[in-house]
Write an enzyme that holds these catalytic residues in place. Structure first.
Site, PDB file in Angstrom:
ATOM      1  N   PHE A 105       0.901  -1.189  -0.056  1.00  0.00           N
ATOM      2  CA  PHE A 105      -0.088   0.095   0.019  1.00  0.00           C
ATOM      3  C   PHE A 105       0.911   1.282  -0.149  1.00  0.00           C
ATOM      4  O   PHE A 105       1.914   1.107   0.336  1.00  0.00           O
ATOM      5  CB  PHE A 105      -1.064   0.187   1.074  1.00  0.00           C
ATOM      6  CG  PHE A 105      -2.010  -0.761   1.095  1.00  0.00           C
ATOM      7  CD1 PHE A 105      -2.955  -0.721  -0.027  1.00  0.00           C
ATOM      8  CD2 PHE A 105      -2.557  -1.581   2.076  1.00  0.00           C
ATOM      9  CE1 PHE A 105      -4.105  -1.598  -0.170  1.00  0.00           C
ATOM     10  CE2 PHE A 105      -3.609  -2.442   1.885  1.00  0.00           C
ATOM     11  CZ  PHE A 105      -4.431  -2.538   0.844  1.00  0.00           C
ATOM     12  N   TYR A 363       7.129   8.620  40.433  1.00  0.00           N
ATOM     13  CA  TYR A 363       7.983   9.596  39.679  1.00  0.00           C
ATOM     14  C   TYR A 363       6.974  10.169  38.574  1.00  0.00           C
ATOM     15  O   TYR A 363       7.417  11.506  37.859  1.00  0.00           O
ATOM     16  CB  TYR A 363       9.359   9.371  39.113  1.00  0.00           C
ATOM     17  CG  TYR A 363       9.424   8.085  38.268  1.00  0.00           C
ATOM     18  CD1 TYR A 363       9.164   7.916  37.038  1.00  0.00           C
ATOM     19  CD2 TYR A 363       9.666   6.746  38.971  1.00  0.00           C
ATOM     20  CE1 TYR A 363       8.972   7.008  36.223  1.00  0.00           C
ATOM     21  CE2 TYR A 363       9.741   5.659  38.091  1.00  0.00           C
ATOM     22  CZ  TYR A 363       9.524   5.844  36.705  1.00  0.00           C
ATOM     23  OH  TYR A 363       9.521   4.608  35.769  1.00  0.00           O
TER      24      TYR A 363
END
Length: 515
Positions: A105, A363
């Protein structure tokens, strides 16, 4: 080419200034290097049409060309790097950007997409949370919602409603690298949901879960199923045939799911495809969703290629029933002028993804995430780090507008239709399946004493001889047990003259084989 002389000169320079510091983002270097890169890109697009689409190189050629078996210790002028790029790398490239590329494609591109990707790379943001990259996160949401509107997806797939209040809904999207990732994350979410429904303790019940797709579904689906932990024995490939142009039969799907349910298995996931790779078949989305609903199975629509066409009203009906599926993905890098990598995944309920994919280390905790006002995009993908992909998609839509994007799709479809008519008018060939979108599947027809196997072999030799010329590139597939050539229109530089010249080459080469 790299050379001892070049490296020796660099060594002398390095030793002459021992106190100088390395500045990889020196402002003068950034400007000079990028100017040279931009000139290279412009020259490449200006000349790619004249280059052989397929390179004439052998495995291992590049190291021999560069004559460097290990990384250099000392710096070289950037001009040396660019010289090696031109002399060694470019000749070994398969030129997907060539207007004579008709394989697989298309991998489309545009000036706006290149600029967006370049800027995003320069900013180099790592947008795992909203807090880590507010504008990048907001841009991705905006671009996805814009594209959803172009495709006329239900509001349930958008992060923000289109009303004046812009309220946040339960659905939304994320830009991933490839369709494989979109399948994998939705398979994982569907797996966990089915396990919870069946009362399984952890993953103990995973051997009972079954998944379904047609035999035309891309092979990446079966790979993703294995990665998600599904038993290969429980992956159902529903047979298709020419009577329905190789789209999946809802009746056969129902039969398979019912048989599994009666055997004590748990139908979990169905993949419907809009524009299969081999033949561009279109599965009936609404009917597939109706069958899956009987078993509470997740339905995913893979519209990687053909989803782009659905921005045109005349193709939108291929997505009818999408309001009843759980997820849909499409890839603007295939046909919507947005360079790799850019696969857009939409889900009706983002919580179902994040329940399976969320990670929340200390964190990364922050007040915005805790407020619940955002869905951190890291929780809708496999990894944590992510590129600023939304910028190039937004820049494509913002720069070209809906009308030009639709014009681009329609032009490709018109050229493919013209090619299909040329093939049908030549009695040496047959169109194997009716053309959908911009892909034509054809082969040499078995005539006279030629058997179907003979026609397969002749078609294979035709493809090899065409590709050897360097003037075009075709790929093949097998449809209905027969060897078939795929002529995919859609390269960003393609014009009608390229399609016509390729057809002339096909006719000439066929005559040389059969006359």
């Amino acid at each position: 080419m790299g050379s001892l002389d070049a490296n020796s000169a660099a060594l002398a320079d390095d030793r002459a200034a021992p106190g100088s510091s390395f500045q990889p983002l020196n402002a003068d270097d950034v400007r000079a290097y990028l100017h040279k890169a931009v000139d290279f890109i412009s020259d490449y697009y200006a000349n790619v049409e004249s280059m052989a689409v397929l390179p004439n190189v052998k495995p291992g050629y590049l190291q021999e060309e560069l004559k460097l078996s290990s990384p250099p210790n000392y710096s070289s002028p950037f001009e040396v790097t660019m010289k090696e790029l031109r002399s060694a790398v470019v000749p070994g490239m398969t030129h997907w950007a060539s207007p004579n590329f008709f394989a697989f494609f298309p991998s489309t591109n545009s000036a706006a997409a290149i600029a967006g990707d370049l800027i995003a790379s320069a900013m180099n943001t790592v947008g795992f949370t909203w807090k880590a990259a507010p504008a990048a996160t907001e841009m991705e949401v905006l671009a996805l919602d814009w594209l959803a509107q172009l495709m006329r997806l239900p509001a349930t797939f958008m992060t923000r409603s289109t009303g004046s209040e812009g309220a946040r809904g339960t659905g939304g999207g994320v830009i991933l690298g490839t369709t494989s990732e979109a399948m994998l994350v939705t398979l994982v979410a569907a797996r966990d949901s089915a396990l919870r429904r069946s009362g399984s303790n952890g993953v103990a019940g995973i051997t009972r879960l079954t998944v379904y797709a047609s035999d035309q579904t891309h092979s990446t689906f079966f790979k993703a199923c294995r990665l998600a932990g599904f038993d290969p024995a429980n992956i159902r490939s529903i047979p298709t045939g020419p009577e329905a142009h190789y789209s999946v039969s809802p009746e056969k799907l129902l039969e398979a799911m019912q048989a599994d349910a009666e055997a004590g298995l748990v139908p979990t996931y169905v993949c419907a495809t809009v524009g299969t790779t081999s033949s561009n078949a279109v599965d009936p989305v609404g009917a597939v969703a109706d069958v899956a609903a009987l078993f509470d199975a997740w339905v995913h629509v893979d519209a990687a290629y053909a989803g782009s066409a659905c921005i045109c009203p005349e193709f939108r009906h291929y997505l009818d029933g999408v309001e009843r599926v759980d997820s849909i993905s499409m890839s603007p890098h295939k046909w919507l002028l947005t360079c790799l990598d850019c696969t857009c995944l939409y889900v009706r309920d983002t919580q179902r993804l994040s329940d399976s994919l969320e990670t929340n280390p200390e964190y990364l905790k922050n007040d915005v995430t805790d407020s619940g006002e955002v869905t951190d995009l890291k929780d809708m993908q496999v990894g944590v780090g992510r590129r600023f992909r939304g910028l190039k998609l937004w820049m494509v839509m913002r720069t070209y507008g809906t009308a030009k994007l639709q014009e681009h799709i329609r032009s490709d479809v018109a050229m493919a239709k013209m090619f299909e008519e040329l093939v049908r008018a030549d009695d040496r060939f047959e169109v194997v399946v009716p053309r959908n979108f911009a892909l034509v599947c054809f082969r040499i027809k078995a005539r006279g004493t030629m058997t179907e196997d003979d026609a397969d072999e002749a078609t294979r030799v035709l493809m090899e001889n065409l590709n050897k010329t360097g003037k075009m590139y075709l790929a093949h597939t097998v449809v209905g047990g027969r060897f078939v050539l795929r002529f995919a229109v859609g390269s960003s530089l393609q014009e009608e003259r390229h399609v016509r010249s390729s057809w002339e080459l096909i006719k000439k080469t066929t005559s040389q084989l059969t006359d």
